[in-house]
Design an enzyme around this catalytic site. Structure first.
Site, PDB file in Angstrom:
ATOM      1  N   ASP A 217       1.242  -1.354   0.104  1.00  0.00           N
ATOM      2  CA  ASP A 217       0.061   0.028  -0.089  1.00  0.00           C
ATOM      3  C   ASP A 217       1.151   1.125   0.218  1.00  0.00           C
ATOM      4  O   ASP A 217       0.617   1.999   0.973  1.00  0.00           O
ATOM      5  CB  ASP A 217      -1.027   0.177   1.007  1.00  0.00           C
ATOM      6  CG  ASP A 217      -1.910   1.152   1.338  1.00  0.00           C
ATOM      7  OD1 ASP A 217      -2.313   1.609  -0.357  1.00  0.00           O
ATOM      8  OD2 ASP A 217      -1.740   1.971   1.993  1.00  0.00           O
ATOM      9  N   TYR A 514      -3.653  -3.534  13.971  1.00  0.00           N
ATOM     10  CA  TYR A 514      -4.122  -2.053  14.474  1.00  0.00           C
ATOM     11  C   TYR A 514      -5.655  -2.926  14.958  1.00  0.00           C
ATOM     12  O   TYR A 514      -6.774  -2.818  14.514  1.00  0.00           O
ATOM     13  CB  TYR A 514      -4.441  -1.689  12.685  1.00  0.00           C
ATOM     14  CG  TYR A 514      -3.141  -1.392  11.673  1.00  0.00           C
ATOM     15  CD1 TYR A 514      -2.909   0.042  12.132  1.00  0.00           C
ATOM     16  CD2 TYR A 514      -1.894  -2.486  11.599  1.00  0.00           C
ATOM     17  CE1 TYR A 514      -1.284   0.489  11.898  1.00  0.00           C
ATOM     18  CE2 TYR A 514      -1.026  -1.987  11.435  1.00  0.00           C
ATOM     19  CZ  TYR A 514      -0.701  -0.728  11.297  1.00  0.00           C
ATOM     20  OH  TYR A 514       0.630   0.466  10.492  1.00  0.00           O
TER      21      TYR A 514
END
Length: 625
Positions: A217, A514
Site C-alpha cells: 500500500d 491495528y
C-alpha cells in the site's frame, strides 16, 4: 524474438514477451554480488562530477512498450527518435507533468544526458579509471554510454555502477551520451512482487489495456531516484572496506578488511582520526585490528550527551601499474558500537535500548521518491523534535545520504530490503529466493559499515503462514547472517503467532497490529486485552524480544468528535493512549520497542479499499501522549 503464447492481442503479446525478456535478463543479473560499492567521496586521488539536473526523457507508449529496443533508441541522441521532454534527476517521473498517462505509466521509459568529461580524466588512459554510478533507479535498468551497453541492474533502492574508462577515453573532448532504459514492471519474482493483469473485455476497456497489480500500500513511483555521478580512481584502487568494532570500558578494537583491485603488488597504510583530527590508531596491510584507547562510543540519540560520534578511517594505498606509481586514498566514517540481543533485551554498547520511533516512507509531493535535501533535513529536525530515536526503512532501503545523517545524529535504523507484498505462492519459489538473496547481498554491501544500522529486516508482512515460507526464510535469514554475523536479523509479521513459519529463524520478533482500527474498528475497549494477549502469545512461543513494528490510526487534521469517532483527532489520541499503556507495562518484561505508523503522509494508489494515509499530525500526538 521468439513467439509468445497466444493471447489474442498483438500489443498484449509483445508486452507479455517483453516482461519475459526482462525476467530472463533479471535472472542473468541475479548472480552473486562481486566487488565493493563504496560511497563516492572526493579525496586527493578521486574526483567527482555530479550529473543531476535536467535529463531528456521519453516514455515508450507503443503497445508492447518495445519500440525503443526495436528502433535502438540508444544508438543516437534521444531527441532524434521522437518527442522528448525535460525530466529532473533525481526524481520520480510520475508527478512531474500534467499527463495522467505518465503518472500511472507501466513499462519502459528512456533517459538521456550528454556530459563533457574533464580533459584531465582522459589524458592518461593507463592510470585513470572513470566510473558511472547510479544511487538507485526503479526498477530494472539498462545503461549505455555512447551507444555501448555498460551495465544492467535489477531492483530499485540500491546503487549500481560501471567502469566506462575505455569508452570515454576513445573520444576525448566529445560529449559523452548516457542513455538509460528503465522499466517499472513488477512480476511475481521481483522485489517487491506484482503482476500484470490484461483487460480483454473490449466493451469495458480500450485495446491493449492492462494494469499493474501489487500487494503493498504505497505508490509504485519510478524513475532515477538518487544521484547519478561520474567519479575517478587510479587504475589500481581501493575497492572495498569492511569494518567491525568491539569495545570495553577502556579500549576498543576496530577490525578491518580491505580489498584492492588492479594489482597484487601494493601497500596499505591506515590512520584512524577522531573528530578533532587527532590520530588515535594506525595500521597497515589488507586486514588487521586497530586498538583505540579510551574510545568515544557511538550512542543513539537521547542515550548520551554526545550521540552519533564517529571516527574517520583514512586508507592509503600505494602501488605500481605498468611501471607508474599510483596512490589511492579513501576515508570511511566509523562508529564504534556493539549490538547484542538477549531473550528480553536489545543492548547497544551493553546497555538496554528501547526503539521509540517511527516508520517512514521516502516520498513527497512532486518529486516522488527523488532525493530532496531540504525535505531530508526537515525530516531529521522533526524526528529529533519528536524525541524519536529510531526508524525502520519501511519498506525498502533509503538513500545513502539519509543513512549518513542517521550515523551523524545517532538515529538507530532497522534496515529493510524491498521484500514487501510477498503474498503469492509463486513468490516463495527458488527464482524469487535467488533474487532476494542477491538483494540482501547488495544491501549489506552498501550499509555494512554504518553504526546506525543495528538490525536487518528481510521482509514486511509476507504470507509467512504458507508452508513454503519455512524454507524461504530459513535460507534467507541464514544467508543474511553469513554475510553479516555482527547484526541480528528480523522480518515484520502480521501473521498469527501459531502459524508463522518464518518466526523461528529471526532474532527479534517484529509484529504489526491495528486493534480497534482494521480489527474491531471503533472499539477502543478491546485494545488492552488483545494487545496484551498478542505479546504474551508471541513471547511464550518464541522467547524472543518483541517490537511493535506498526500500530496507529488514521486521522483527518481538524476533524473532531466527542465521544471519539474514527478518523477524528480524539479517536487517534485515545487509541494511542490505550496502546501506550500496554507498552509501558510490557517494556518492563520483553517488549523492546514501538514504531508508529506513520511518520508523515505518503502516496498510495487510487482505490476505495486502500489503507488510509496517516497524517503527520499523528506523530505529534504520539510525542505528547
Amino acid at each position: 524474438m521468439a513467439a509468445a503464447a497466444p493471447c489474442g492481442v498483438a500489443g498484449q503479446c509483445r508486452l507479455q514477451l517483453l516482461v519475459l525478456v526482462v525476467a530472463a535478463a533479471a535472472g542473468r543479473a541475479a548472480a552473486a554480488v562481486r566487488g565493493g560499492m563504496l560511497y563516492p567521496r572526493e579525496s586527493p586521488s578521486r574526483e567527482l562530477k555530479e550529473l543531476g539536473g535536467i535529463w531528456s526523457f521519453r516514455a515508450d507508449f507503443s503497445p508492447g512498450r518495445d519500440a525503443g529496443f526495436e528502433q535502438r533508441w540508444y544508438r543516437q541522441p534521444l531527441r532524434q527518435t521522437g518527442p522528448v521532454i525535460d525530466m529532473p534527476v533525481p526524481a520520480s517521473f510520475n508527478d512531474i507533468t500534467q499527463d495522467p498517462h505518465l503518472e500511472n505509466y507501466i513499462g519502459w521509459v528512456w533517459y538521456e544526458k550528454e556530459v563533457l568529461i574533464p580533459q584531465r580524466w582522459l589524458q592518461d588512459d593507463l592510470s585513470t579509471r572513470v566510473v558511472l554510478r547510479f544511487g538507485s533507479a526503479h526498477y530494472y535498468s539498462i545503461v549505455w554510454v555512447n551507444g555501448v551497453q555498460v551495465v544492467e541492474h535489477e531492483g530499485g533502492h540500491l546503487p549500481f555502477e560501471a567502469d566506462i574508462s575505455r569508452i570515454v577515453q576513445r573520444s576525448p573532448g566529445v560529449l559523452c551520451r548516457i542513455t538509460v532504459a528503465l522499466n517499472n514492471t513488477l512480476t511475481p519474482h521481483t522485489l517487491p512482487p506484482g503482476s500484470i493483469q490484461y483487460m480483454n473485455d473490449r466493451t469495458r476497456y480500450p485495446k491493449n489495456y492492462f494494469v499493474q497489480n501489487t500487494r503493498f500500500d504505497f505508490f509504485n513511483y519510478a524513475g532515477i531516484h538518487r544521484p547519478v555521478v561520474l567519479y575517478t580512481t587510479p587504475s589500481v584502487y581501493i575497492d572495498d572496506i569492511t569494518v567491525t568494532t568491539t569495545s570495553s570500558e577502556s579500549v576498543a578494537m576496530v577490525r578491518y578488511q580491505i580489498s584492492v583491485v588492479g594489482s597484487e603488488l601494493y601497500s596499505l597504510s591506515l590512520s584512524l582520526r577522531d573528530q578533532e583530527g587527532k590520530v588515535v590508531a594506525t595500521g597497515d596491510g589488507p586486514s588487521g585490528e586497530l586498538k583505540v584507547p579510551n574510545p568515544n562510543l557511538w550512542w543513539p540519540y537521547l542515550m548520551h550527551e554526545n550521540p552519533g560520534y564517529r571516527y574517520f578511517l583514512e586508507v592509503k594505498m600505494q602501488a605500481q601499474a605498468s611501471g607508474v606509481p599510483q596512490e589511492d586514498i579513501y576515508t570511511l566514517p566509523v562508529g564504534i558500537r556493539t549490538v547484542h540481543v538477549t531473550s528480553t533485551q536489545f543492548l547497544i554498547n551493553g546497555k538496554p535500548f528501547y526503539f521509540h520511533g517511527v516508520n517512514k516512507h521516502e516520498d513527497a509531493d512532486i518529486r516522488g521518491k527523488g532525493l530532496d535535501w531540504a525535505l531530508i533535513v526537515k525530516d531529521f529536525n522533526l524526528l529529533r523534535w519528536l524525541g524519536a530515536n529510531s526508524f525502520r526503512t519501511s519498506h525498502y532501503p533509503y538513500a545513502e545520504e539519509i543513512m549518513d545523517l542517521c550515523d551523524t545524529y545517532g538515529i538507530v535504523v532497522i534496515d529493510e530490503c524491498p521484500g514487501v507484498g510477498i503474498k503469492m505462492p509463486e513468490s516463495f519459489g527458488n527464482k524469487s529466493l535467488q533474487h532476494h538473496l542477491v538483494v540482501m547481498e547488495e544491501l549489506i554491501r552498501r550499509d555494512k559499515n554504518r553504526p546506525s544500522v543495528v538490525m536487518w529486516s528481510v521482509a514486511n508482512e509476507p504470507a509467512s503462514e504458507l508452508p513454503p515460507a519455512a524454507y524461504y526464510f530459513k535460507t534467507l535469514i541464514a544467508h543474511t547472517k553469513a554475510l553479516d554475523p555482527s547484526r541480528p536479523v528480523t522480518f515484520v509479521s502480521d501473521t498469527n503467532y501459531a502459524v508463522d513459519h518464518g518466526a523461528p529463524y529471526v532474532d527479534v520478533i517484529c509484529v504489526n497490529s491495528y486493534f480497534s482500527w482494521y480489527h474491531d474498528p471503533g472499539h477502543l475497549e478491546v485494545i488492552p486485552l488483545q494487545l496484551t494477549a498478542q505479546f504474551e502469545n508471541w513471547y511464550k512461543t518464541y522467547q524472543k524480544p518483541i517490537i511493535q513494528s506498526e500500530y496507529g490510526a488514521d486521522s483527518i487534521p481538524g476533524l473532531h468528535s466527542d465521544p471519539p469517532a474514527m478518523f477524528s483527532e480524539e479517536y487517534q489520541k485515545a487509541m494511542l493512549k490505550e496502546y501506550h499503556s500496554v507498552f509501558d507495562k510490557k517494556r518492563k518484561e520483553y517488549v523492546i520497542g514501538e514504531l508508529i505508523w506513520n511518520f508523515a503522509d505518503f502516496m498510495t494508489d487510487q482505490d476505495l479499499a486502500v489503507e488510509g494515509q496517516i497524517s503527520q499530525w499523528l506523530t505529534v500526538v504520539y510525542c505528547d501522549t
